[in-house]
Scaffold this motif. Structure first.
Motif, PDB file in Angstrom:
ATOM      1  N   PRO A   1      28.140  25.422  51.464  1.00 49.87           N
ATOM      2  CA  PRO A   1      26.977  25.787  50.648  1.00 49.87           C
ATOM      3  C   PRO A   1      27.175  26.931  49.664  1.00 49.87           C
ATOM      4  O   PRO A   1      26.853  26.812  48.480  1.00 49.87           O
ATOM      5  N   ARG A   2      27.692  28.065  50.124  1.00 52.74           N
ATOM      6  CA  ARG A   2      27.815  29.203  49.198  1.00 52.74           C
ATOM      7  C   ARG A   2      28.812  28.905  48.080  1.00 52.74           C
ATOM      8  O   ARG A   2      28.695  29.443  46.973  1.00 52.74           O
TER       9      ARG A   2
ATOM     10  N   GLN B   1      27.081  26.525  45.446  1.00 51.93           N
ATOM     11  CA  GLN B   1      26.109  27.293  44.663  1.00 51.93           C
ATOM     12  C   GLN B   1      26.807  28.096  43.574  1.00 51.93           C
ATOM     13  O   GLN B   1      26.302  28.205  42.452  1.00 51.93           O
TER      14      GLN B   1
ATOM     15  N   THR C   1      19.863  28.764  46.037  1.00 51.55           N
ATOM     16  CA  THR C   1      19.685  28.192  47.372  1.00 51.55           C
ATOM     17  C   THR C   1      18.501  27.231  47.383  1.00 51.55           C
ATOM     18  O   THR C   1      18.565  26.167  48.004  1.00 51.55           O
TER      19      THR C   1
ATOM     20  N   ARG D   1      19.529  23.967  45.817  1.00 51.14           N
ATOM     21  CA  ARG D   1      20.400  23.207  46.730  1.00 51.14           C
ATOM     22  C   ARG D   1      19.585  22.506  47.807  1.00 51.14           C
ATOM     23  O   ARG D   1      19.790  21.319  48.082  1.00 51.14           O
ATOM     24  N   HIS D   2      18.654  23.231  48.409  1.00 48.16           N
ATOM     25  CA  HIS D   2      17.821  22.639  49.462  1.00 48.16           C
ATOM     26  C   HIS D   2      16.955  21.499  48.901  1.00 48.16           C
ATOM     27  O   HIS D   2      16.825  20.441  49.534  1.00 48.16           O
TER      28      HIS D   2
END
Length: 210
Positions: free
Chosen positions: A90-91, A94, A101, A104-105
């Motif tokens: 994830p990081r 991004q 964040t 992304r969600h």
């Protein structure tokens, strides 16, 4: 400072591996993620001997540890095979795509951002584990090449504007219904004064209402 100078004076043996742009996507976050991944595959005692320096991984050990150095270097070389296919966490995604964040969600939830599965890790020094989605590097490359993130943002912007318009209309309708409910005469008068349907008289002359 004295300690740093002393360490700098110790003769060392080093080896360096360049990280391909296809693996890092030009992201420092991704590069450091690769470093942590490779370190995790090494024995605990030698992990800190491997570091990241300007798009490269560098292994440094003091002279006299040649046997351990060769063994560790071989392990690093093996771990770097096919590193371009290492799932993106994830990081990293991004940073690579310059997304938040929240984005992304949202895109993961509505299916636009495809997950390549999940990964579970244990937090350092804690008993708790966390599970998160990872992403296929090929997907990340495709999103970058086609500027897809910009299209998604434009879509979200238009959808948000439409939602605001609908919410405003719904609020206006609710206020109107409450007003009519509190004043039945106004509501009845409005119904009585409704304009006739076009062509109604002709429909009546044809005898279809008898």
């Amino acid at each position: 400072m004295a300690k740093s100078k002393k360490n700098a004076d110790i003769p060392t043996i080093t080896e360096t591996w360049s990280l391909p742009a296809a693996a890092t996507f030009g992201s420092l976050v991704r590069a450091k993620g690769i470093l942590l991944e490779i370190r995790a595959r090494l024995p605990m005692a030698v992990r800190k001997s491997l570091d990241y320096t300007v798009a490269s991984l560098t292994l440094s050990m003091p002279e006299g540890a040649e046997a351990e150095f060769r063994h560790t270097a071989a392990s690093v070389s093996k771990a770097l095979e096919g590193i371009e296919d290492l799932p993106v966490i994830p990081r990293e995604i991004q940073d690579i795509l310059s997304i938040s964040t929240t984005e992304r969600h949202r895109w993961l939830e509505d299916g636009r951002l495809k997950s390549a599965g999940t990964r579970t890790v244990k937090l350092r020094g804690r008993a708790r584990q966390i599970t998160f989605h990872v992403f296929d590097p090929k997907l990340v490359k495709d999103l970058l090449d086609h500027g897809t993130v910009d299209e998604w943002r434009e879509h979200d912007k238009a959808a948000a504007a439409e939602n605001r318009r609908r919410a405003a209309f719904k609020a206006k309708l609710t206020r109107s219904l409450k007003k009519n409910k509190s004043n039945p005469k106004t509501a009845g008068k409005a119904a009585d004064e409704a304009p006739p349907l076009a062509g109604w008289d002709d429909f009546d002359l044809d005898g279809l209402l008898r």
